[in-house]
Design a protein around this motif. Structure first.
Motif, PDB file in Angstrom:
ATOM      1  N   LEU A   1      -7.692   8.645 -12.026  1.00 37.50           N
ATOM      2  CA  LEU A   1      -7.577   8.524 -10.571  1.00 37.50           C
ATOM      3  C   LEU A   1      -9.010   8.593 -10.039  1.00 37.50           C
ATOM      4  CD1 LEU A   1      -4.549  10.888  -9.823  1.00 37.50           C
ATOM      5  CD2 LEU A   1      -4.557   8.425 -10.198  1.00 37.50           C
ATOM      6  N   SER A   2      -9.762   7.576 -10.318  1.00 41.22           N
ATOM      7  CA  SER A   2     -11.191   7.543  -9.999  1.00 41.22           C
ATOM      8  C   SER A   2     -11.473   6.483  -8.947  1.00 41.22           C
ATOM      9  CB  SER A   2     -11.995   7.214 -11.261  1.00 41.22           C
ATOM     10  OG  SER A   2     -11.714   8.132 -12.281  1.00 41.22           O
ATOM     11  N   ASP A   3     -12.592   6.639  -8.291  1.00 38.59           N
ATOM     12  CA  ASP A   3     -13.025   5.579  -7.390  1.00 38.59           C
ATOM     13  C   ASP A   3     -14.543   5.512  -7.402  1.00 38.59           C
ATOM     14  OD1 ASP A   3     -14.045   6.879  -4.539  1.00 38.59           O
ATOM     15  OD2 ASP A   3     -12.599   8.145  -5.582  1.00 38.59           O
TER      16      ASP A   3
ATOM     17  N   TRP B   1      -0.174  11.594 -23.789  1.00 37.79           N
ATOM     18  CA  TRP B   1      -0.223  10.804 -22.566  1.00 37.79           C
ATOM     19  C   TRP B   1      -0.858  11.570 -21.403  1.00 37.79           C
ATOM     20  CZ3 TRP B   1       0.090   5.832 -22.273  1.00 37.79           C
ATOM     21  CH2 TRP B   1       0.803   5.127 -23.239  1.00 37.79           C
ATOM     22  N   ARG B   2      -0.984  12.884 -21.517  1.00 32.45           N
ATOM     23  CA  ARG B   2      -1.521  13.674 -20.395  1.00 32.45           C
ATOM     24  C   ARG B   2      -2.985  13.372 -20.095  1.00 32.45           C
ATOM     25  NH1 ARG B   2       1.214  19.522 -21.598  1.00 32.45           N
ATOM     26  NH2 ARG B   2       3.335  18.701 -21.724  1.00 32.45           N
TER      27      ARG B   2
ATOM     28  N   ALA C   1       0.835  -1.201   0.000  1.00 32.90           N
ATOM     29  CA  ALA C   1       0.000   0.000   0.000  1.00 32.90           C
ATOM     30  C   ALA C   1       0.874   1.258   0.000  1.00 32.90           C
ATOM     31  CB  ALA C   1      -0.932  -0.009   1.212  1.00 32.90           C
ATOM     32  N   GLN C   2       1.935   1.258   0.774  1.00 32.77           N
ATOM     33  CA  GLN C   2       2.828   2.410   0.804  1.00 32.77           C
ATOM     34  C   GLN C   2       3.523   2.604  -0.544  1.00 32.77           C
ATOM     35  OE1 GLN C   2       5.543   2.662   4.079  1.00 32.77           O
ATOM     36  NE2 GLN C   2       6.734   4.274   3.115  1.00 32.77           N
ATOM     37  N   LEU C   3       3.993   1.516  -1.141  1.00 32.26           N
ATOM     38  CA  LEU C   3       4.660   1.611  -2.440  1.00 32.26           C
ATOM     39  C   LEU C   3       3.694   2.092  -3.521  1.00 32.26           C
ATOM     40  CD1 LEU C   3       6.853  -1.606  -2.315  1.00 32.26           C
ATOM     41  CD2 LEU C   3       7.640   0.765  -2.181  1.00 32.26           C
ATOM     42  N   TYR C   4       2.447   1.610  -3.499  1.00 30.30           N
ATOM     43  CA  TYR C   4       1.454   2.090  -4.463  1.00 30.30           C
ATOM     44  C   TYR C   4       1.234   3.593  -4.284  1.00 30.30           C
ATOM     45  CZ  TYR C   4      -0.087  -2.642  -5.835  1.00 30.30           C
ATOM     46  OH  TYR C   4      -0.164  -3.920  -6.318  1.00 30.30           O
ATOM     47  N   GLY C   5       1.120   4.022  -3.042  1.00 32.37           N
ATOM     48  CA  GLY C   5       0.939   5.454  -2.769  1.00 32.37           C
ATOM     49  C   GLY C   5       2.123   6.275  -3.271  1.00 32.37           C
ATOM     50  N   ASP C   6       3.339   5.796  -3.016  1.00 32.62           N
ATOM     51  CA  ASP C   6       4.543   6.500  -3.485  1.00 32.62           C
ATOM     52  C   ASP C   6       4.566   6.586  -5.005  1.00 32.62           C
ATOM     53  OD1 ASP C   6       5.332   6.704  -0.834  1.00 32.62           O
ATOM     54  OD2 ASP C   6       6.850   5.123  -0.978  1.00 32.62           O
TER      55      ASP C   6
ATOM     56  N   VAL D   1       1.649  11.464 -10.463  1.00 34.86           N
ATOM     57  CA  VAL D   1       0.944  12.748 -10.484  1.00 34.86           C
ATOM     58  C   VAL D   1       1.946  13.897 -10.633  1.00 34.86           C
ATOM     59  CG1 VAL D   1      -0.449  14.336  -9.092  1.00 34.86           C
ATOM     60  CG2 VAL D   1      -1.083  11.909  -9.238  1.00 34.86           C
ATOM     61  N   ALA D   2       3.062  13.816  -9.944  1.00 34.44           N
ATOM     62  CA  ALA D   2       4.075  14.868 -10.029  1.00 34.44           C
ATOM     63  C   ALA D   2       4.668  14.988 -11.431  1.00 34.44           C
ATOM     64  CB  ALA D   2       5.191  14.605  -9.012  1.00 34.44           C
ATOM     65  N   GLU D   3       4.699  13.888 -12.183  1.00 32.76           N
ATOM     66  CA  GLU D   3       5.276  13.892 -13.529  1.00 32.76           C
ATOM     67  C   GLU D   3       4.267  14.173 -14.633  1.00 32.76           C
ATOM     68  OE1 GLU D   3       7.403  10.235 -14.140  1.00 32.76           O
ATOM     69  OE2 GLU D   3       8.662  10.563 -12.385  1.00 32.76           O
TER      70      GLU D   3
END
Length: 164
Positions: A110-112, A104-105, A83-88, A94-96
């Motif tokens: 990022l939906s739920d 590609w943009r 879970a931590q690795l997925y979050g990272d 998102v930062a890139e």
């Protein structure tokens, strides 16, 4: 380490240690643990007894949470790390985003969603999504790029469960 072996290809404990800023002893230990649990395997086509190369054993890692009951704390610790690795990885993506080539943009989401399902229907839905993802054909087109897909499906935390 597993992610690096999967994305960058086979490596030795020494090269992974340098890449991750770890000592080789810790790296070797974790590689042996990954191998013991079937995530990685020795790449016998490279190296020798002193220079062991490792590779990912699979193209993807699927964690069946049903094994949690058998694995106890080990599985819970593993799931917390995942879970931590997925979050990272999601934060890095998102930062890139602003720096991606234009086509590609607009790709990805990022939906739920939250839906009320029985355990049987929830399991069937997860299996159906897995089949769909696994059926995606990889492209050799020069415009193709590695596309990460994380499927996270779980009972919403904080539910009050009645007496059973």
């Amino acid at each position: 380490m597993l992610g690096l072996l999967r994305t960058e290809g086979p490596a030795t404990a020494t090269t992974l240690a340098a890449r991750l800023d770890l000592n080789t002893g810790a790296t070797s230990y974790h590689l042996r643990q990954l191998a013991q649990h079937g995530f990685i395997e020795e790449d016998t086509e490279r190296g020798n007894a002193r220079d062991r190369w490792w590779r990912a054993a699979h193209d993807s890692t699927r964690t069946d949470v049903r094994t949690r009951e058998d694995g106890g704390e080990d599985v819970e610790a593993y799931l917390m790390t995942v879970a931590q690795l997925y979050g990272d990885r999601l934060r890095a993506a998102v930062a890139e985003m602003a720096f991606l080539p234009e086509p590609w943009r607009a790709v990805g989401t990022l939906s739920d969603w939250e839906v009320r399902l029985t355990p049987a229907r929830a399991d069937a839905l997860v299996q159906e999504l897995v089949r769909l993802i696994e059926s995606a054909e990889e492209s050799e087109d020069p415009d193709a790029a590695p596309f990460a897909i994380n499927l996270n499906a779980f009972v919403r935390p904080g539910q009050a469960w009645g007496e059973e």
